[in-house]
Motif scaffolding. Structure first.
Motif, mmCIF file in Angstrom:
data_model
loop_
_atom_site.group_PDB
_atom_site.id
_atom_site.type_symbol
_atom_site.label_atom_id
_atom_site.label_comp_id
_atom_site.label_asym_id
_atom_site.label_seq_id
_atom_site.Cartn_x
_atom_site.Cartn_y
_atom_site.Cartn_z
ATOM 1 N N PRO A 208 -56.049 -11.038 2.553
ATOM 2 C CA PRO A 208 -56.790 -9.745 2.461
ATOM 3 C C PRO A 208 -55.451 -9.295 3.298
ATOM 4 O O PRO A 208 -55.887 -8.045 3.150
ATOM 5 C CB PRO A 208 -57.752 -9.566 3.492
ATOM 6 C CG PRO A 208 -57.187 -11.160 3.931
ATOM 7 C CD PRO A 208 -56.497 -12.136 2.828
ATOM 8 N N ASP A 209 -54.014 -9.397 3.788
ATOM 9 C CA ASP A 209 -54.076 -8.339 4.475
ATOM 10 C C ASP A 209 -52.738 -7.999 3.729
ATOM 11 O O ASP A 209 -51.971 -6.803 4.448
ATOM 12 C CB ASP A 209 -52.765 -9.754 5.301
ATOM 13 C CG ASP A 209 -52.322 -11.330 5.193
ATOM 14 O OD1 ASP A 209 -53.204 -11.184 4.251
ATOM 15 O OD2 ASP A 209 -51.834 -11.580 5.499
ATOM 16 N N ILE A 210 -52.361 -8.305 2.852
ATOM 17 C CA ILE A 210 -51.235 -7.689 1.877
ATOM 18 C C ILE A 210 -51.607 -6.483 1.292
ATOM 19 O O ILE A 210 -51.785 -5.285 1.509
ATOM 20 C CB ILE A 210 -50.979 -8.807 0.693
ATOM 21 C CG1 ILE A 210 -50.021 -9.971 1.626
ATOM 22 C CG2 ILE A 210 -49.773 -8.167 -0.344
ATOM 23 C CD1 ILE A 210 -49.391 -10.575 0.874
ATOM 24 N N ILE A 211 -53.116 -7.216 0.440
ATOM 25 C CA ILE A 211 -54.336 -6.051 -0.415
ATOM 26 C C ILE A 211 -54.650 -5.587 1.447
ATOM 27 O O ILE A 211 -54.545 -3.844 0.232
ATOM 28 C CB ILE A 211 -55.227 -6.466 -0.489
ATOM 29 C CG1 ILE A 211 -54.845 -7.869 -1.716
ATOM 30 C CG2 ILE A 211 -56.243 -5.350 -1.511
ATOM 31 C CD1 ILE A 211 -54.210 -7.588 -2.910
ATOM 32 N N GLU A 212 -54.556 -4.791 1.681
ATOM 33 C CA GLU A 212 -54.830 -3.871 2.974
ATOM 34 C C GLU A 212 -54.181 -3.141 2.772
ATOM 35 O O GLU A 212 -54.129 -1.472 3.816
ATOM 36 C CB GLU A 212 -55.483 -4.341 4.504
ATOM 37 C CG GLU A 212 -57.373 -5.097 4.146
ATOM 38 C CD GLU A 212 -57.192 -6.243 5.249
ATOM 39 O OE1 GLU A 212 -56.897 -5.815 6.280
ATOM 40 O OE2 GLU A 212 -58.465 -6.494 4.908
ATOM 41 N N ALA A 213 -53.163 -3.504 3.654
ATOM 42 C CA ALA A 213 -51.652 -3.135 3.347
ATOM 43 C C ALA A 213 -51.211 -1.767 2.350
ATOM 44 O O ALA A 213 -50.083 -0.801 2.692
ATOM 45 C CB ALA A 213 -50.347 -3.553 4.073
ATOM 46 N N ILE A 214 -51.393 -2.596 0.993
ATOM 47 C CA ILE A 214 -50.625 -1.725 -0.204
ATOM 48 C C ILE A 214 -51.709 -0.230 0.103
ATOM 49 O O ILE A 214 -52.914 -0.154 -0.096
ATOM 50 C CB ILE A 214 -51.821 -2.373 -1.760
ATOM 51 C CG1 ILE A 214 -50.616 -3.447 -2.029
ATOM 52 C CG2 ILE A 214 -51.667 -1.348 -2.355
ATOM 53 C CD1 ILE A 214 -51.215 -4.321 -2.669
ATOM 54 N N ASP A 215 -50.700 0.818 0.108
ATOM 55 C CA ASP A 215 -51.347 2.359 -0.027
ATOM 56 C C ASP A 215 -50.198 2.870 -0.919
ATOM 57 O O ASP A 215 -49.735 3.646 -0.707
ATOM 58 C CB ASP A 215 -51.031 2.851 1.471
ATOM 59 C CG ASP A 215 -49.952 2.976 2.344
ATOM 60 O OD1 ASP A 215 -48.930 2.304 1.228
ATOM 61 O OD2 ASP A 215 -49.195 3.527 3.092
ATOM 62 N N PHE A 216 -49.264 2.694 -2.406
ATOM 63 C CA PHE A 216 -48.931 2.875 -3.087
ATOM 64 C C PHE A 216 -49.380 2.812 -4.658
ATOM 65 O O PHE A 216 -50.902 1.595 -4.809
ATOM 66 C CB PHE A 216 -47.527 2.245 -2.801
ATOM 67 C CG PHE A 216 -47.180 1.172 -2.872
ATOM 68 C CD1 PHE A 216 -47.576 0.356 -3.279
ATOM 69 C CD2 PHE A 216 -47.562 0.501 -1.986
ATOM 70 C CE1 PHE A 216 -47.611 -1.401 -4.095
ATOM 71 C CE2 PHE A 216 -46.821 -0.728 -2.091
ATOM 72 C CZ PHE A 216 -47.062 -1.776 -2.992
ATOM 73 N N GLU A 217 -48.822 3.236 -5.209
ATOM 74 C CA GLU A 217 -49.481 2.674 -6.826
ATOM 75 C C GLU A 217 -47.929 2.442 -7.654
ATOM 76 O O GLU A 217 -46.407 3.268 -7.274
ATOM 77 C CB GLU A 217 -50.607 4.165 -7.310
ATOM 78 C CG GLU A 217 -51.249 4.237 -6.560
ATOM 79 C CD GLU A 217 -52.179 4.475 -7.812
ATOM 80 O OE1 GLU A 217 -51.485 5.143 -9.654
ATOM 81 O OE2 GLU A 217 -53.268 4.773 -7.695
ATOM 82 N N GLY A 218 -48.257 1.579 -8.529
ATOM 83 C CA GLY A 218 -46.997 0.657 -9.348
ATOM 84 C C GLY A 218 -47.375 -0.812 -9.308
ATOM 85 O O GLY A 218 -48.135 -0.990 -9.116
ATOM 86 N N VAL A 219 -46.252 -1.577 -10.256
ATOM 87 C CA VAL A 219 -45.976 -2.783 -10.150
ATOM 88 C C VAL A 219 -44.932 -3.827 -9.626
ATOM 89 O O VAL A 219 -44.684 -3.233 -10.161
ATOM 90 C CB VAL A 219 -46.413 -2.718 -11.399
ATOM 91 C CG1 VAL A 219 -46.268 -4.734 -12.067
ATOM 92 C CG2 VAL A 219 -48.012 -2.572 -12.063
ATOM 93 N N PHE A 220 -45.254 -4.489 -8.921
ATOM 94 C CA PHE A 220 -43.169 -4.925 -8.285
ATOM 95 C C PHE A 220 -44.187 -6.467 -8.505
ATOM 96 O O PHE A 220 -45.192 -7.313 -9.305
ATOM 97 C CB PHE A 220 -43.707 -4.084 -6.809
ATOM 98 C CG PHE A 220 -44.031 -3.516 -6.587
ATOM 99 C CD1 PHE A 220 -42.406 -3.169 -6.412
ATOM 100 C CD2 PHE A 220 -45.045 -3.061 -6.817
ATOM 101 C CE1 PHE A 220 -42.352 -0.856 -6.187
ATOM 102 C CE2 PHE A 220 -44.782 -0.855 -6.282
ATOM 103 C CZ PHE A 220 -43.758 -0.185 -6.147
ATOM 104 N N ASP A 221 -42.586 -6.931 -9.072
ATOM 105 C CA ASP A 221 -42.642 -8.375 -8.791
ATOM 106 C C ASP A 221 -41.885 -9.292 -7.880
ATOM 107 O O ASP A 221 -40.879 -8.607 -7.462
ATOM 108 C CB ASP A 221 -41.509 -8.662 -10.503
ATOM 109 C CG ASP A 221 -41.723 -9.952 -11.388
ATOM 110 O OD1 ASP A 221 -42.383 -11.160 -10.470
ATOM 111 O OD2 ASP A 221 -41.379 -10.847 -12.063
ATOM 112 N N GLY A 222 -42.224 -9.972 -7.355
ATOM 113 C CA GLY A 222 -41.884 -11.169 -6.222
ATOM 114 C C GLY A 222 -42.387 -11.885 -5.666
ATOM 115 O O GLY A 222 -43.245 -12.956 -6.716
ATOM 116 N N GLU A 223 -42.383 -12.906 -4.803
ATOM 117 C CA GLU A 223 -42.347 -13.821 -3.642
ATOM 118 C C GLU A 223 -43.498 -13.709 -2.581
ATOM 119 O O GLU A 223 -42.608 -12.755 -2.072
ATOM 120 C CB GLU A 223 -40.994 -14.852 -4.030
ATOM 121 C CG GLU A 223 -41.019 -16.049 -3.378
ATOM 122 C CD GLU A 223 -40.881 -16.852 -5.115
ATOM 123 O OE1 GLU A 223 -40.871 -18.027 -5.178
ATOM 124 O OE2 GLU A 223 -40.810 -15.885 -6.157
#
Length: 437
Positions: A208-223
């Motif tokens: 939830p800490d990551i989800i709550e910080a998302i304030d953009f639109e897009g799709v990103f690949d990462g680790e």
């Protein structure tokens, strides 16, 4: 209708072949229903096998006293497969697994599409999935990709070794660290924010800490990684966060998670997957500098500069110092293609560390290994002449021939038993490969 009396089923087997032989058989097979199905001899003269409807209706009416005789009659009339299915059904253990991937493949086959095309829109739809089926069967337009935090099929890399590298031109490739975390995709669109595993499993609830910080639109690949004193923490720290549907406040504070991004698939509603890696990288770097760093849970995976393979190999040998598994190599002109295309992306992992460890305990495996002692616990000496202390378990990395040899050794050198676990003599030492401690 569920029949939860393993003691009665065991008594059936003991009556048929004797208690000692039945329990030896049960110990060897490892599954009560399968053991009973295999040792039971059919008697065709008892009549035709029951239908599913008959089983349900009869047991709904039968009393507790009538049930054993009914079950024996059915077992007499069925073959081994039928007996196994009946017993699994009655005990509530009949499970038929259908993976998400198989369901996607079935939908793709229905509409004559590739599974990658179906996967692109799968996560953006909800029951009853009318737009999906109208597209697959009625000729309607394909639902829009990146709809409502949809998952984009991941691009995967092929393993490579030093000899194979010599067939490639270094100038054509870019190098990144292969971080020792979990491959994820951050997807945000239409007000819906998701965190997906590489296979498309929604793991948002655990972070939830990551989800709550998302304030953009897009799709990103990462680790997906855990940060420890501004550095990447060992994978063991990340494991404290995995498989927790509702992490506690203590876990959120002690194991702060973040995503180290290395590719940009969508920026807003713009699909960038057709662009080459270099072009996507320019867009990604600009986005991270403008938006990503401000979130506090996203940063950029750096490129590893090199001119020749020898230089890159030196980087690879030092990857353990930064908790990386090795290196990733990506062609600068490679588009983002679902699946595992050849010649575009490679993973060059560092060699595993090894230790000579003593076999302490063994347990039977599962599936086709259920007859073999294939799950092993290994130990090391605390000091010369000290105690033997368990360090971990291993259950793969050996051939079938080696498995047979170890199984034979375990049976011949057992000194004690703890339920399904056998303790063995101190005498068998094996080389164990591992990534971290």
């Amino acid at each position: 209708m569920l029949f939860r009396s393993p003691a009665l089923l065991r008594s059936f087997g003991e009556e048929r072949i004797g208690a000692e032989l039945f329990h030896l058989s049960y110990d060897y097979v490892g599954d009560l229903a399968e053991t009973l199905a295999l040792i039971w001899e059919a008697r065709p003269d008892t009549g035709p096998p029951p239908s599913l409807g008959e089983v349900v209706e009869t047991l709904q009416r039968a009393t507790k006293m009538q049930t054993p005789a009914i079950l024996k009659r059915w077992l007499d009339s069925l073959d081994a497969t039928g007996r196994w299915a009946l017993l699994k059904l009655l005990t509530g253990a009949l499970r038929i697994g259908v993976s998400t991937r198989l369901a996607k493949q079935a939908a793709a086959n229905l509409g004559g599409q590739s599974v990658e095309e179906v996967e692109e829109v799968w996560h953006g739809l909800s029951a009853p999935y009318r737009p999906l089926f109208d597209w697959l069967t009625a000729g309607d337009p394909k639902p829009r990709s990146n709809l409502g935090g949809a998952f984009m099929p991941a691009m995967l890399a092929n393993p490579i070794d030093r000899c194979e590298l010599e067939t490639l031109e270094p100038a054509h490739f870019r190098a990144e660290w292969k971080w020792d975390g979990i491959r994820v995709q951050v997807a945000s669109s239409g007000g819906i924010k998701r965190l997906y595993s590489r296979a498309g499993e929604d793991v948002s609830g655990a972070f939830p800490d990551i989800i709550e910080a998302i304030d953009f639109e897009g799709v990103f690949d990462g680790e997906l990684l855990v940060r420890r004193e501004e550095a990447v923490a060992p994978f063991n720290d990340l494991q404290q966060r995995l498989n927790r549907k509702r992490p506690s406040a203590r876990h959120l504070a002690d194991f702060p998670a973040f995503v180290r991004v290395y590719d940009l698939l969508f920026e807003g509603e713009e699909d960038l997957r057709h662009l080459g890696f270099d072009a996507r990288r320019v867009r990604l770097e600009a986005w991270v500098g403008r938006v990503g760093l401000a979130t506090g849970v996203v940063d950029l995976s750096p490129l590893v500069p090199f001119a020749e393979w020898e230089e890159l190999e030196r980087h690879r040998l030092g990857s353990a110092a930064i908790n990386a598994e090795g290196l990733m190599l990506k062609r600068g002109d490679s588009p983002y293609v679902a699946g595992r295309p050849k010649g575009l992306w490679f993973k060059w992992k560092r060699a595993a560390d090894t230790v000579d460890a003593v076999l302490m305990y063994a347990q039977r495996g599962h599936g086709r290994r259920s007859s073999f002692y294939s799950d092993y616990t290994f130990g090391l000496w605390t000091r010369p002449g000290g105690e033997l202390t368990p360090i971990g378990k291993a259950y793969f990395g050996f051939t079938d021939e080696e498995l047979t040899q170890i199984d034979k050794w375990v049976r011949a050198h057992t000194v004690d038993r703890f339920g399904p676990v056998r303790q063995v003599e101190v005498g068998l030492v094996l080389e164990i490969a591992f990534d971290s401690v």
